[in-house]
Write a protein that holds these residues in place. Structure first.
Motif, mmCIF file in Angstrom:
data_model
loop_
_atom_site.group_PDB
_atom_site.id
_atom_site.type_symbol
_atom_site.label_atom_id
_atom_site.label_comp_id
_atom_site.label_asym_id
_atom_site.label_seq_id
_atom_site.Cartn_x
_atom_site.Cartn_y
_atom_site.Cartn_z
ATOM 1 N N VAL A 75 -14.298 -6.437 -27.391
ATOM 2 C CA VAL A 75 -14.141 -5.892 -28.742
ATOM 3 C C VAL A 75 -15.498 -5.767 -29.422
ATOM 4 C CG1 VAL A 75 -13.254 -6.459 -31.047
ATOM 5 C CG2 VAL A 75 -11.735 -6.570 -29.056
ATOM 6 N N LEU A 76 -16.329 -6.772 -29.303
ATOM 7 C CA LEU A 76 -17.635 -6.736 -29.965
ATOM 8 C C LEU A 76 -18.546 -5.636 -29.419
ATOM 9 C CD1 LEU A 76 -18.299 -10.547 -30.453
ATOM 10 C CD2 LEU A 76 -18.058 -8.822 -32.271
ATOM 11 N N MET A 107 -13.048 -12.983 -35.912
ATOM 12 C CA MET A 107 -13.970 -11.924 -36.336
ATOM 13 C C MET A 107 -14.242 -11.915 -37.835
ATOM 14 S SD MET A 107 -14.882 -10.452 -33.620
ATOM 15 C CE MET A 107 -14.418 -9.884 -32.011
ATOM 16 N N ASN A 108 -13.312 -12.428 -38.632
ATOM 17 C CA ASN A 108 -13.457 -12.403 -40.091
ATOM 18 C C ASN A 108 -13.723 -13.811 -40.607
ATOM 19 O OD1 ASN A 108 -12.741 -9.650 -40.042
ATOM 20 N ND2 ASN A 108 -10.581 -10.165 -40.138
ATOM 21 N N TRP A 120 -16.850 -7.570 -36.867
ATOM 22 C CA TRP A 120 -16.485 -6.270 -36.304
ATOM 23 C C TRP A 120 -16.398 -5.182 -37.362
ATOM 24 C CZ3 TRP A 120 -10.790 -6.578 -34.164
ATOM 25 C CH2 TRP A 120 -9.950 -7.169 -35.103
ATOM 26 N N GLU A 121 -16.988 -5.422 -38.488
ATOM 27 C CA GLU A 121 -16.967 -4.476 -39.597
ATOM 28 C C GLU A 121 -17.434 -3.084 -39.166
ATOM 29 O OE1 GLU A 121 -18.586 -4.110 -44.175
ATOM 30 O OE2 GLU A 121 -19.014 -5.917 -43.010
ATOM 31 N N GLY A 122 -16.706 -2.074 -39.602
ATOM 32 C CA GLY A 122 -17.081 -0.694 -39.337
ATOM 33 C C GLY A 122 -16.584 -0.119 -38.027
ATOM 34 N N LYS A 123 -16.024 -0.947 -37.168
ATOM 35 C CA LYS A 123 -15.481 -0.402 -35.923
ATOM 36 C C LYS A 123 -14.229 0.408 -36.245
ATOM 37 C CE LYS A 123 -17.268 -3.997 -32.893
ATOM 38 N NZ LYS A 123 -18.215 -3.204 -32.137
ATOM 39 N N LYS A 124 -13.936 1.358 -35.384
ATOM 40 C CA LYS A 124 -12.725 2.163 -35.514
ATOM 41 C C LYS A 124 -11.597 1.460 -34.772
ATOM 42 C CE LYS A 124 -15.262 5.924 -36.656
ATOM 43 N NZ LYS A 124 -16.278 5.637 -37.563
ATOM 44 N N CYS A 125 -10.370 1.753 -35.180
ATOM 45 C CA CYS A 125 -9.226 1.265 -34.411
ATOM 46 C C CYS A 125 -8.082 2.245 -34.547
ATOM 47 C CB CYS A 125 -8.811 -0.139 -34.823
ATOM 48 S SG CYS A 125 -7.901 -0.252 -36.353
ATOM 49 N N GLY A 126 -7.230 2.244 -33.531
ATOM 50 C CA GLY A 126 -6.082 3.116 -33.522
ATOM 51 C C GLY A 126 -4.936 2.473 -32.773
ATOM 52 N N LEU A 127 -3.803 3.153 -32.826
ATOM 53 C CA LEU A 127 -2.568 2.638 -32.247
ATOM 54 C C LEU A 127 -1.987 3.639 -31.258
ATOM 55 C CD1 LEU A 127 -0.027 0.766 -32.204
ATOM 56 C CD2 LEU A 127 0.733 1.967 -34.270
ATOM 57 N N ASN A 154 -12.103 -4.746 -42.430
ATOM 58 C CA ASN A 154 -13.142 -3.721 -42.595
ATOM 59 C C ASN A 154 -13.265 -2.822 -41.369
ATOM 60 O OD1 ASN A 154 -13.938 -4.514 -45.253
ATOM 61 N ND2 ASN A 154 -14.914 -6.294 -44.316
ATOM 62 N N LEU A 155 -12.123 -2.540 -40.745
ATOM 63 C CA LEU A 155 -12.057 -1.591 -39.643
ATOM 64 C C LEU A 155 -11.609 -0.247 -40.197
ATOM 65 C CD1 LEU A 155 -10.070 -3.787 -37.075
ATOM 66 C CD2 LEU A 155 -12.542 -3.446 -37.158
ATOM 67 N N GLU A 156 -11.981 0.820 -39.526
ATOM 68 C CA GLU A 156 -11.526 2.144 -39.938
ATOM 69 C C GLU A 156 -10.342 2.542 -39.060
ATOM 70 O OE1 GLU A 156 -12.933 6.774 -39.986
ATOM 71 O OE2 GLU A 156 -14.502 5.242 -39.975
#
Length: 192
Positions: A75-76, A107-108, A120-127, A154-156
């Motif tokens: 993840v990192l 992570m938080n 992990w702030e600013g990373k993208k994530c999806g489903l 703070n994920l996008e």
């Protein structure tokens, strides 16, 4: 560019796995590096809210000695995390839930003696998900949970690919499902 796929199905050749095949193929075609982690094959202990991680700012800091360290590392180093899970009783599978609980605290660093960073702030994530009901009824609760999880971390959140099981495994390999999976891969690629 690197995408970490956290695969939460309890079956290797599940509907979700079938939907992931064209998604992964398209990402590879686009030159994206992929970490594909099958969670059911990992030993992942549940979070016990010991809070040890909250006062360790330079890494996840969980004292448990299990396979979660492999997941933290993947993840990192990723630019985007894809949570891929079938929906069981309106939410993700147990291995996915355990990973999400461990990630959100590791992570938080919000709850220790002093507020720390978000690793992990600013990373993208999806489903990517499959379900047996209409999409909103079947996947809506989990998607809303992931939206809130993303905001808190703070994920996008970049969206979802959800396909309903209508006629079994064949449905996840039909032209429409394959096209949707490839288009979602392109969407992920463009977001990076």
């Amino acid at each position: 560019m690197r995408v970490c796929i956290l695969f939460g199905s309890l079956r290797n050749s599940s509907n979700t796995a079938l939907l992931l095949e064209p998604f992964v193929d398209e990402l590879k075609r686009l030159g994206v590096d992929i970490d594909y982690i099958t969670l059911k094959d990992k030993h992942i202990e549940p979070c016990t809210a010991c809070w040890t991680c909250q006062n360790i700012f330079e890494n996840p800091g969980c004292p448990k000695e299990d396979d979660m360290n492999i997941i933290y590392e993947a993840v990192l180093r990723s630019d985007c995390i894809i949570f891929a899970t079938p929906i069981y009783s309106w939410y993700c599978t147990p291995p996915m839930k355990a990973v999400m609980d461990r990630l959100v605290y590791g992570m938080n660093k919000y709850y220790g003696d002093s507020k720390g960073p978000c690793l992990w702030e600013g990373k993208k994530c999806g489903l990517i998900t499959t379900c047996g009901y209409e999409i909103e009824e079947g996947a809506g609760v989990f998607e809303e949970g992931l939206r809130r999880y993303s905001k808190h971390s703070n994920l996008e959140y970049i969206g979802k690919l959800a396909v309903r099981d209508i006629d079994g495994k064949k449905y996840f390999q039909n032209e429409s499902a394959v096209k949707a999976a490839r288009e979602f891969a392109e969407r992920v690629f463009k977001s990076l």
